[in-house]
Design an enzyme around this catalytic site. Structure first.
Site, short mmCIF file in Angstrom:
data_model
loop_
_atom_site.label_atom_id
_atom_site.label_comp_id
_atom_site.label_asym_id
_atom_site.label_seq_id
_atom_site.Cartn_x
_atom_site.Cartn_y
_atom_site.Cartn_z
N PRO A 9 1.59 -1.37 4.05
CG PRO A 9 0.82 -1.03 1.90
CD PRO A 9 0.34 -1.24 3.29
CG ASN A 10 6.17 -0.23 0.63
OD1 ASN A 10 6.93 -1.16 0.34
ND2 ASN A 10 5.20 0.16 -0.17
NE ARG A 17 15.87 1.17 0.40
CZ ARG A 17 15.31 -0.03 0.24
NH1 ARG A 17 14.04 -0.11 0.00
NH2 ARG A 17 16.03 -1.12 0.31
CE1 TYR A 22 5.79 8.58 4.24
CE2 TYR A 22 7.50 7.74 2.79
CZ TYR A 22 6.19 8.13 3.00
OH TYR A 22 5.28 8.07 1.98
CG ASN A 73 0.52 4.74 8.60
OD1 ASN A 73 -0.02 4.87 7.50
ND2 ASN A 73 1.68 5.31 8.90
CB ALA A 76 -0.09 2.80 -0.66
CD GLU A 97 -7.02 8.27 7.35
OE1 GLU A 97 -8.26 8.41 7.38
OE2 GLU A 97 -6.32 8.65 6.40
CG HIS A 99 -1.66 9.18 7.00
ND1 HIS A 99 -1.55 8.00 6.32
CD2 HIS A 99 -2.99 9.49 7.03
CE1 HIS A 99 -2.74 7.62 5.93
NE2 HIS A 99 -3.64 8.49 6.35
NE ARG A 106 4.01 12.73 0.78
CZ ARG A 106 4.32 11.43 0.89
NH1 ARG A 106 3.84 10.73 1.92
NH2 ARG A 106 5.10 10.84 0.01
#
Ligand code: CA2
Length: 144
Positions: A9-10, A17, A22, A73, A76, A97, A99, A106
């Site tokens: 998601p996103n 943004r 990112y 990826n 969330a 996995e 990111h 974070r």
């Protein structure tokens, strides 16, 4: 070999943004770089994004017999999804996995990954290069 690259998601918002977290590279640009790197390693790539947890689960299930490795990826859902963890464990396809950001540097809630224990390994914090490092990891895992 065939590599399935899944984005959660996103991630479709990449480049538009939060560039400080990112980066400025769009998901389409990452896909182009991934295709180029995979081709250089003699691999084929299927690159997808969805905002839906269940769609990721379905795609992982359908990967059985079609893909040699999954680069994921989960965004969330990394931190929340027992369903994704169960799907990865069920198909038994080596899953990496990844990111963009270093999740361990974070917020505390990003430090825990529910999928990490069923993945071959985790690549986190290298921006768009995390995807290219994951292609290399997928190729080397496949050669083992
Ligand atoms: O660093 C990563 O790749 C993450 O998987 C990104 C997720 C986050 O929830 C994970 O903890 C770490 C968030 C993806 C959202 O992407 C956006 C991109 C541009 C603007 C807003 C969100």
């Amino acid at each position: 070999m065939n590599i399935l690259v899944l984005n959660g998601p996103n991630l479709n918002l990449l480049g538009q943004r939060e560039p400080a977290v990112y980066g400025r590279t769009t998901l389409a640009e990452i896909e182009a770089k991934v295709r180029e790197r995979a081709a250089a390693r003699g691999a084929q790539v299927d690159f997808r994004q969805t905002n839906l947890e269940g769609e990721l689960v379905t795609w992982i299930q359908q990967a059985k017999g079609r893909f040699d490795a999954i680069v994921l990826n989960a965004a969330a859902y990394t931190h929340t999804s027992v369903a994704l963890r169960d799907a990865i464990a069920a198909v038994g396809i080596p899953t990496i996995e990844i990111h963009l950001s270093n999740v361990h540097a974070r917020e505390e809630f990003r430090h825990r990954s529910l999928i990490a224990p069923v993945c071959v390994g985790q690549i986190t914090g290298f921006g768009a290069n995390s995807y290219l490092l994951a292609v290399e990891a997928a190729v080397s895992v496949n050669a083992m």
